[in-house]
Design a protein around this motif. Structure first.
Motif, PDB file in Angstrom:
ATOM      1  N   ALA A   1       0.834  -1.139   0.041  1.00  0.00           N
ATOM      2  CA  ALA A   1       0.004   0.037  -0.074  1.00  0.00           C
ATOM      3  C   ALA A   1       0.818   1.266  -0.095  1.00  0.00           C
ATOM      4  CB  ALA A   1      -0.817  -0.061   1.069  1.00  0.00           C
ATOM      5  N   ALA A   2       2.063   1.219   0.546  1.00  0.00           N
ATOM      6  CA  ALA A   2       2.738   2.407   0.546  1.00  0.00           C
ATOM      7  C   ALA A   2       3.863   2.570  -0.456  1.00  0.00           C
ATOM      8  CB  ALA A   2       3.813   2.189   1.976  1.00  0.00           C
ATOM      9  N   GLY A   3       3.775   1.551  -1.520  1.00  0.00           N
ATOM     10  CA  GLY A   3       4.351   1.649  -2.711  1.00  0.00           C
ATOM     11  C   GLY A   3       6.076   1.308  -2.523  1.00  0.00           C
ATOM     12  N   VAL A   4       6.307   0.635  -1.397  1.00  0.00           N
ATOM     13  CA  VAL A   4       7.824   0.521  -1.212  1.00  0.00           C
ATOM     14  C   VAL A   4       8.166  -0.775  -1.866  1.00  0.00           C
ATOM     15  CG1 VAL A   4       9.384   0.032   0.882  1.00  0.00           C
ATOM     16  CG2 VAL A   4       7.376   1.634   1.065  1.00  0.00           C
ATOM     17  N   GLU A   5       9.565  -0.736  -1.991  1.00  0.00           N
ATOM     18  CA  GLU A   5      10.145  -1.892  -2.814  1.00  0.00           C
ATOM     19  C   GLU A   5      10.516  -2.817  -1.787  1.00  0.00           C
ATOM     20  OE1 GLU A   5      13.083  -1.480  -5.976  1.00  0.00           O
ATOM     21  OE2 GLU A   5      12.301   0.368  -6.626  1.00  0.00           O
TER      22      GLU A   5
ATOM     23  N   GLY B   1      23.855   1.371   8.090  1.00  0.00           N
ATOM     24  CA  GLY B   1      24.952   0.840   7.538  1.00  0.00           C
ATOM     25  C   GLY B   1      24.842  -0.068   6.367  1.00  0.00           C
ATOM     26  N   HIS B   2      23.529  -0.548   6.188  1.00  0.00           N
ATOM     27  CA  HIS B   2      23.361  -1.623   5.071  1.00  0.00           C
ATOM     28  C   HIS B   2      22.172  -1.064   4.072  1.00  0.00           C
ATOM     29  CE1 HIS B   2      25.002  -4.567   7.805  1.00  0.00           C
ATOM     30  NE2 HIS B   2      24.102  -4.156   8.732  1.00  0.00           N
ATOM     31  N   PRO B   3      22.352  -1.446   2.908  1.00  0.00           N
ATOM     32  CA  PRO B   3      21.501  -0.988   1.827  1.00  0.00           C
ATOM     33  C   PRO B   3      20.008  -1.630   2.083  1.00  0.00           C
ATOM     34  CG  PRO B   3      23.207  -2.630   0.849  1.00  0.00           C
ATOM     35  CD  PRO B   3      23.548  -2.129   2.297  1.00  0.00           C
ATOM     36  N   THR B   4      20.126  -2.888   2.467  1.00  0.00           N
ATOM     37  CA  THR B   4      18.817  -3.485   2.749  1.00  0.00           C
ATOM     38  C   THR B   4      19.204  -4.098   4.056  1.00  0.00           C
ATOM     39  OG1 THR B   4      19.263  -5.465   1.543  1.00  0.00           O
ATOM     40  CG2 THR B   4      17.866  -3.692   0.388  1.00  0.00           C
ATOM     41  N   ILE B   5      17.820  -4.482   4.847  1.00  0.00           N
ATOM     42  CA  ILE B   5      17.663  -5.218   6.061  1.00  0.00           C
ATOM     43  C   ILE B   5      16.638  -6.073   5.917  1.00  0.00           C
ATOM     44  CG2 ILE B   5      19.122  -3.701   7.445  1.00  0.00           C
ATOM     45  CD1 ILE B   5      16.416  -2.659   8.713  1.00  0.00           C
ATOM     46  N   CYS B   6      16.612  -7.217   6.817  1.00  0.00           N
ATOM     47  CA  CYS B   6      15.407  -8.102   6.695  1.00  0.00           C
ATOM     48  C   CYS B   6      14.747  -8.069   8.021  1.00  0.00           C
ATOM     49  CB  CYS B   6      15.781  -9.473   6.483  1.00  0.00           C
ATOM     50  SG  CYS B   6      16.698  -9.820   4.885  1.00  0.00           S
ATOM     51  N   VAL B   7      13.372  -8.092   8.247  1.00  0.00           N
ATOM     52  CA  VAL B   7      12.567  -8.221   9.446  1.00  0.00           C
ATOM     53  C   VAL B   7      11.423  -9.102   8.971  1.00  0.00           C
ATOM     54  CG1 VAL B   7      13.320  -5.652  10.052  1.00  0.00           C
ATOM     55  CG2 VAL B   7      11.198  -6.040   8.473  1.00  0.00           C
ATOM     56  N   SER B   8      10.942  -9.332  10.010  1.00  0.00           N
ATOM     57  CA  SER B   8       9.695 -10.254   9.895  1.00  0.00           C
ATOM     58  C   SER B   8       8.717  -9.833   9.146  1.00  0.00           C
ATOM     59  CB  SER B   8       9.366 -10.748  11.481  1.00  0.00           C
ATOM     60  OG  SER B   8       8.092 -11.489  11.200  1.00  0.00           O
ATOM     61  N   ALA B   9       8.027 -10.616   8.253  1.00  0.00           N
ATOM     62  CA  ALA B   9       7.089 -10.358   7.388  1.00  0.00           C
ATOM     63  C   ALA B   9       5.774 -10.590   8.178  1.00  0.00           C
ATOM     64  CB  ALA B   9       7.035 -10.855   6.181  1.00  0.00           C
ATOM     65  N   GLY B  10       5.584 -10.933   9.462  1.00  0.00           N
ATOM     66  CA  GLY B  10       4.565 -11.251  10.067  1.00  0.00           C
ATOM     67  C   GLY B  10       4.243 -12.492  10.563  1.00  0.00           C
ATOM     68  N   ARG B  11       5.007 -13.694  10.135  1.00  0.00           N
ATOM     69  CA  ARG B  11       4.759 -14.783  10.669  1.00  0.00           C
ATOM     70  C   ARG B  11       6.146 -15.563  10.610  1.00  0.00           C
ATOM     71  NH1 ARG B  11       2.082 -16.030   5.415  1.00  0.00           N
ATOM     72  NH2 ARG B  11       3.617 -17.491   4.391  1.00  0.00           N
ATOM     73  N   ARG B  12       6.260 -16.722  11.513  1.00  0.00           N
ATOM     74  CA  ARG B  12       7.452 -17.483  11.236  1.00  0.00           C
ATOM     75  C   ARG B  12       7.517 -18.042  10.164  1.00  0.00           C
ATOM     76  NH1 ARG B  12       5.025 -20.106  16.892  1.00  0.00           N
ATOM     77  NH2 ARG B  12       5.293 -18.563  18.111  1.00  0.00           N
TER      78      ARG B  12
ATOM     79  N   ALA C   1      14.854  -1.299   2.416  1.00  0.00           N
ATOM     80  CA  ALA C   1      15.824  -0.342   2.605  1.00  0.00           C
ATOM     81  C   ALA C   1      15.452   0.038   4.032  1.00  0.00           C
ATOM     82  CB  ALA C   1      15.765   0.792   1.723  1.00  0.00           C
ATOM     83  N   PRO C   2      16.546   0.253   4.991  1.00  0.00           N
ATOM     84  CA  PRO C   2      16.279   0.584   6.432  1.00  0.00           C
ATOM     85  C   PRO C   2      15.487   1.987   6.305  1.00  0.00           C
ATOM     86  CG  PRO C   2      18.575   0.523   5.672  1.00  0.00           C
ATOM     87  CD  PRO C   2      18.008   0.053   4.746  1.00  0.00           C
ATOM     88  N   GLU C   3      15.621   3.004   5.467  1.00  0.00           N
ATOM     89  CA  GLU C   3      15.262   4.152   5.635  1.00  0.00           C
ATOM     90  C   GLU C   3      13.675   3.882   5.218  1.00  0.00           C
ATOM     91  OE1 GLU C   3      17.633   3.406   3.091  1.00  0.00           O
ATOM     92  OE2 GLU C   3      19.105   4.146   4.287  1.00  0.00           O
ATOM     93  N   ASP C   4      13.228   3.004   4.377  1.00  0.00           N
ATOM     94  CA  ASP C   4      11.743   2.799   4.007  1.00  0.00           C
ATOM     95  C   ASP C   4      11.248   2.124   5.491  1.00  0.00           C
ATOM     96  OD1 ASP C   4      12.010   3.623   1.533  1.00  0.00           O
ATOM     97  OD2 ASP C   4      12.223   1.620   0.562  1.00  0.00           O
ATOM     98  N   LEU C   5      11.884   1.137   5.889  1.00  0.00           N
ATOM     99  CA  LEU C   5      11.394   1.026   7.381  1.00  0.00           C
ATOM    100  C   LEU C   5      11.358   1.897   8.254  1.00  0.00           C
ATOM    101  CD1 LEU C   5      10.626  -1.500   9.223  1.00  0.00           C
ATOM    102  CD2 LEU C   5      12.808  -1.841   9.774  1.00  0.00           C
TER     103      LEU C   5
END
Length: 182
Positions: free
Chosen positions: A37-41, A146-157, A164-168
């Motif tokens: 919905a936010a149009g984020v890659e 310090g990273h171009p991209t990071i990973c976070v949970s998408a809402g389930r195990r 991009a951390p800036e987008d988060l």
């Protein structure tokens, strides 16, 4: 569908699916719906979750073949009576004193897991900083920048999003602060 790499076949990881938000159907977790919905890659990474693994975050890093410094866990803490989200690398721990200071608080303790699940709408080990049932104040460890991209949970195990951390930070209105301890 592309053929899985040997590494993906061996460690239970499934294919990554890049997404560009905006348009398309609104399926997925609340986190991926919010990103779309936010149009984020972003890229979705799915893997087989092993309930016996001692660490959800380390399991994700191993399964995806990503450095633990780039995979971030979402932790919910109680800061002076208010729930606050801390997002830190899975390779380290959350500095509760630093988290409290980052939001102008005095004391912090880990939130009751049941309360964290009920408030965010996610299960432990699958709490995402995105698309939470109740939007909580969020603090992102400054190492993320310090990273171009990071990973976070998408809402389930077993499901992560890479972005991009800036987008988060923008989507969660996060404060960036040194809240992680290596």
């Amino acid at each position: 569908m592309a053929k899985k790499s040997k590494k993906q076949q061996d460690n239970g990881a499934r294919e990554a699916h890049p997404n560009k938000g905006g348009g398309g159907r609104r399926a997925g977790t609340p986190a991926t719906v919010a990103l779309t919905a936010a149009g984020v890659e972003f890229t979705v990474h799915a893997y087989e979750h092993d309930p016996a693994h001692p660490s959800y975050g380390e399991e994700a890093a191993e399964a995806m073949g990503v450095s633990p410094d780039r995979v971030f866990k979402t932790l919910v803490a109680d800061v002076d009576g208010a729930l606050v989200v801390g997002v830190v690398p899975v390779a380290g721990t959350l500095d509760l004193k630093a988290l409290a200071a980052a939001v102008g608080g005095k004391r912090a303790a880990m939130a009751d897991p049941t309360l964290a699940e009920r408030t965010t709408g996610y299960v432990r080990g699958g709490i995402s900083p995105l698309g939470q049932r109740k939007k909580l104040t969020t603090v992102l460890d400054d190492s993320a920048s310090g990273h171009p991209t990071i990973c976070v949970s998408a809402g389930r195990r077993g499901l992560e999003v890479e972005l991009a951390p800036e987008d988060l930070a923008k989507l969660t209105e996060a404060v960036l602060a040194p809240i992680g301890r290596g």
